[in-house]
Write an enzyme that holds these catalytic residues in place. Structure first.
Site, short mmCIF file in Angstrom:
data_model
loop_
_atom_site.label_atom_id
_atom_site.label_comp_id
_atom_site.label_asym_id
_atom_site.label_seq_id
_atom_site.Cartn_x
_atom_site.Cartn_y
_atom_site.Cartn_z
N LYS A 180 76.33 -35.58 10.94
CA LYS A 180 77.30 -35.27 11.99
C LYS A 180 77.20 -33.80 12.38
O LYS A 180 77.36 -33.44 13.55
CB LYS A 180 78.72 -35.62 11.51
CG LYS A 180 79.85 -35.26 12.49
CD LYS A 180 79.77 -36.04 13.81
CE LYS A 180 80.82 -35.56 14.82
NZ LYS A 180 82.16 -36.11 14.62
N LYS A 248 86.54 -26.62 14.98
CA LYS A 248 86.69 -27.06 13.59
C LYS A 248 85.36 -27.56 13.06
O LYS A 248 84.92 -27.19 11.96
CB LYS A 248 87.75 -28.17 13.49
CG LYS A 248 88.03 -28.65 12.07
CD LYS A 248 88.40 -30.12 12.00
CE LYS A 248 87.17 -30.97 11.76
NZ LYS A 248 87.47 -32.39 11.48
#
Length: 296
Positions: A180, A248
């Site tokens: 990811k 984030k």
């Protein structure tokens, strides 16, 4: 539980945000599973249960008790620890042989930590972050990148398939999260390139629609170009993954790069550009808003 792609399983889903709410829905409707949900704001869990005909639990532990599979999609590492190993967390009640599937985008370190914690309970853990955004979740066509044991993945995949277009095992615990991270690295540079291209085209007095129609069919084409050029050209940035969430994710990426020695100059630069977008008031704008800082 029976085995096979269409076997009904007992499933819990923890975290009903913009991603989790529809993902849990697909597990119930498309997967045909018996689904119990937990959300920090209980009213949302009650609403989900009323809409989909599942059950709302008062705590993550209550949600996890007696389930074959427990899914989570929460905010960050700390949120994930809270709903797993925290007080009234899922790991207090998860059964031996059950599989915990984490769809949160978190660090590889927390994935390995929770893999070990699950093993201590006789349960299993798969880190399974997703890509495809809110639209992908709503349409059940997410890409799911998994880390964990192969035999456990083989059991979990038919259940995950309910909300996914692509599900792959990338390696041991943490490998899903690392994949990811690569996904976000690639997107960051791509969106900045697209923003600069549109900005340049406008300055040059070209018809952006005509330009994209041509260049999108060649080597410059991308998902971002196809799905975001119109809204970017119109200065509209309310279409999906928010800048706050991208920052984030990039924070996780850059921390991992410091650990493994990877050089990510463009990613670090684009992260700073997103900080400028936040300063413009664009915290909740989507990631294509990199164009806004060029036009300010």
């Amino acid at each position: 539980m029976e085995t096979g792609a269409f076997a009904m399983a007992k499933v819990a889903f923890i975290g009903l945000g913009v991603m989790g709410y529809p993902m849990a829905g697909h597990l119930k409707v498309r997967g045909g599973h018996e689904v119990t949900v937990y959300n920090r704001t209980a009213a949302k869990a009650e609403r989900w249960a009323a809409e989909f005909g599942g059950r709302a639990a008062a705590t993550p532990a209550e949600a996890a008790r007696g389930q074959d599979f427990v899914f989570a999609c929460v905010g960050n590492d700390d949120d994930l620890r809270s709903v797993t190993t925290g007080e009234d967390g899922a790991f207090e009640a998860i059964g031996s042989g059950a599989v915990f599937i984490d769809n949160t985008t978190a660090s590889a370190a927390v994935a390995r930590e929770l893999y070990a914690a699950a093993r201590e309970k006789g349960a299993h853990f798969i880190d399974a972050p997703v890509s495809g955004g809110q639209a992908g979740a709503e349409n059940g066509v997410l890409t799911v990148m998994c880390g964990g044991d192969a035999e456990v993945f083989d059991r979990a995949k038919p259940v995950i398939d309910a909300y996914a277009r692509m599900v792959g095992l990338m390696g041991p615990a943490g490998a899903g999260q690392l994949t990811k991270m690569i996904n976000q690295i690639c997107i960051a540079g791509l969106v900045q390139g697209l923003a600069e291209g549109i900005h340049f085209g406008k300055k040059a007095g070209l018809d952006i629609e005509k330009v994209i129609e041509v260049i999108s069919k060649g080597a410059a084409g991308s998902w971002q170009m196809e799905h975001r050029h119109k809204t970017m050209n119109a200065g509209k940035y309310d279409f999906g993954f928010a800048v706050d969430w991208m920052r984030k994710d990039l924070d996780i990426v850059l921390a991992e790069a410091r650990r493994n020695g990877a050089k990510l100059p463009v990613t670090a630069l684009v992260d700073q550009f997103y900080a400028e977008v936040q300063a413009l008031g664009g915290s909740r704008w989507d990631t294509s808003s990199l164009l806004a800082r060029l036009e300010k």
